[in-house]
Design an enzyme around this catalytic site. Sequence first.
Site, PDB file in Angstrom:
ATOM      1  N   GLY A   1       0.832  -1.221   0.000  1.00 34.56           N
ATOM      2  CA  GLY A   1       0.000   0.000   0.000  1.00 34.56           C
ATOM      3  C   GLY A   1       0.854   1.254   0.000  1.00 34.56           C
TER       4      GLY A   1
ATOM      5  N   TYR B   1     -14.181  -2.681  10.485  1.00 38.99           N
ATOM      6  CA  TYR B   1     -12.818  -2.141  10.479  1.00 38.99           C
ATOM      7  C   TYR B   1     -12.104  -2.507  11.788  1.00 38.99           C
ATOM      8  CZ  TYR B   1      -9.021   1.301  10.202  1.00 38.99           C
ATOM      9  OH  TYR B   1      -7.793   1.911  10.176  1.00 38.99           O
TER      10      TYR B   1
END
Lengths: 245, 516
Positions: free
Chosen positions: A12, A155
């Site tokens: 990422g 999350y």
Amino acid sequence: MLLENKTAIITGGTGAIGAKLCEIFSLEGADTAFNYEKSEKKAEKILTVIKENNRQGLAFRCSVLDSAGIEKMIDEVIRKFGRIDILVNNAGITQVLPLPLIEEEDWDRMMAVNVKGMFLVTKEVVRRMIARKSGVILNIGSIAGMRLLEVPVHYAAAKAAVTGFTISLAKELSRYNIRVNAIAPGMLDAGVGTNVPEKQYNEYMKYCTAGRPGKPEEVASFAAFLCSDKAAYINAQNMVVDGGL
Amino acid sequence: MKKDAKRKRDYIYYDFTRSMCRRCGKIIDAQIIFRDGKVFLRSICPQHGASEALIAANIDWYLKVINTRQATDRPGKFSKEISEGCPYDCGLCTWHEKACNLPIISITNVCNLKCPICFTYNRDDPEYFMPVEEFKQVIDWLTASEKSIDLINITGGEPTLHPELFKIIELCRRKEIGRVTLNSNGLKLAEDEDFVKKLAGYGVYVILSFNTFNRDIAKKMHGADVLKKKLDALKNLEKYGVQTTLMNVSVKDLNDKEIGKVIDYALKKDFIRSVTIQNMTYTGFAGGRFTPRKHLPIDEVIDNIVKRSATVADRAHHTIPAKLQNLHKKTRFSPDNSIEHREKRLTHDDFVPLPGSHPLCYSVCYIFRDGDYTFPLKRLFPGDEYYEILGKKYLVHPGENFQRILSDKINEIWARKDSYPESERILKMMKNMIGKLYPTGEHLSPFERQKRAEKFIKIIYIHAYMDEDTFDLSRVNRCSVLVPGIDKTYIPVCTYNLFYREKDKRFRKAGERGIR
Ligand code: SF4
Ligand SMILES: [Zn+2]
């Protein structure tokens, strides 16, 4: 320099923390490879930064969920850099949603990118680290998986999984001289923290002793330290960088 | 006077206020009275006698709204002490209750139409175009007194004729200002596509005066056959995605029954954000002479909408399945008159007073919209939460409060799905909206978030301006539609039109008496 002559791979790399990780790791002396999914422009910019720091840089466009792509990427990094000393599992997503609106596919996507992706990349890299009996792995978790905060449950669950993954992996790999740690950032002023709804933002600020959101570089420089030999005695830890909550 | 005292009391007295005399312009006493199911403002001038104007068509509606919850919102700065009393101390004086939510700035007196319905005093000799520097002074004053302001309304005359319009718009690009809305009669927008494109580039919101789809009525209202131009303007606005409000001046027994059609059109179009219906006000050079003089109160406008706007609902719900159709035939409901169908229409209850203004000044209806699906917001929030959502400003602020109310509602609908018709669809719409309001990794300012929220909402505003007959000081006192001046003042727009614009050399010649 903390990471002189090291080689690192960061997942990422074009995200807010990812970009700072690439910048600071290369500044600290590491040849730095990263993957990204969307923005080729950002990837090129980051490569330039790495080169300006006089280190080798490599960028791969591939998802952390594409195991074949990951294998190819790791092979390529080994070919170019010779070995992988450091892996930072940074790729992750979030989604602002209350429980009633989280559907099965939202849950699956959250778990896939944040948990399964970390597992797939780690497995591929660890293979090479075990062979060399050395390495450092750092996973980017979140305060969301640890504290009583109003955050989307999928999350939080995914980020809590990072902690479990980190400690058991540390135990399993200890005999190969591979350290595994995690960092749990609090609210940052970039990346997933940018569009935190007002209510949650204000509540965080109310209890945060620093009285401000953190900056990605504050996470990245601590990450560089944790991945360096100076942190050789730190293992199986989940280190919180949250401004004091 | 004597005659009035002797008059048989065929009414019920309700309240006392202060109004003005159409003939001498003095502030005079007035009563609010009920007669024949209606509500009137009855003012008494010691010199010119009594006069009456309709202020509500239905007593029940009046009694329901008149005490609705009002949001206090003290102005950021006051410029005047109280000396002469309202409205002569306008400035604002320390008595004024509301901050400026909707500043209105006239940048020119020039216009390319001479509408018989125009309610402003507007000389056009010599031509006046507000100098850019003067506009800057006004904006500086605005941002100094109100820290953050949702919108600035630029009007005229016809503001699109101002040669330095874009410099003026440029000046409004400040972080304290959410957006610019620009009034227009549409002529320039119809003729000059590049101009519209440029407006789109600047993110300007256009308020297009649009009263009718009927050419003859258009002629009566605008003094010219402008329908084609208006439609061309709409075409251009749509082409460039300019966020548009249709401004509909509603005149009793002329175009008022057409309002349903206008709303139905607006609901179908993505680029149209809202419809503002303004009742005809018999003031100004043209409007003051317009006949017949029939006042159209807010509740009558609502009635027109409810009776004439087609539907607000998802089309899918309109096609009644074959099985059900048979059922309907067997019962006394025809499919067209089924409860389901009726509920899809807007109802009186879908409209509430805007909390930031007097209930006789503003009424508003919010309609949730996600693609083809529409749903009046009030039905989801029947209680006080609705007023909290609307807040005290002109526009909704999707901030902390909004978020709390919304998430409570989501939980409730989800937990009690069976008691919410169309719960699945509503939850889906909320999910879409949250995704747009809180995208990850993308930074949105509060104003940007507000604009995104508006993509899911259509608004119908009904704004009843006041003229000499309906003037009521208790309304002025809570007005948040203000005209900011270069002299660091604010004047409520109705008061400005009736008392101050005539003294303003830019808009009226000395000694000119208008209709009084
Ligand atoms: S006083 Fe006039 S301008 Fe102000 S809110 Fe009332 S009707 Fe509108
Ligand atoms: Zn009089």
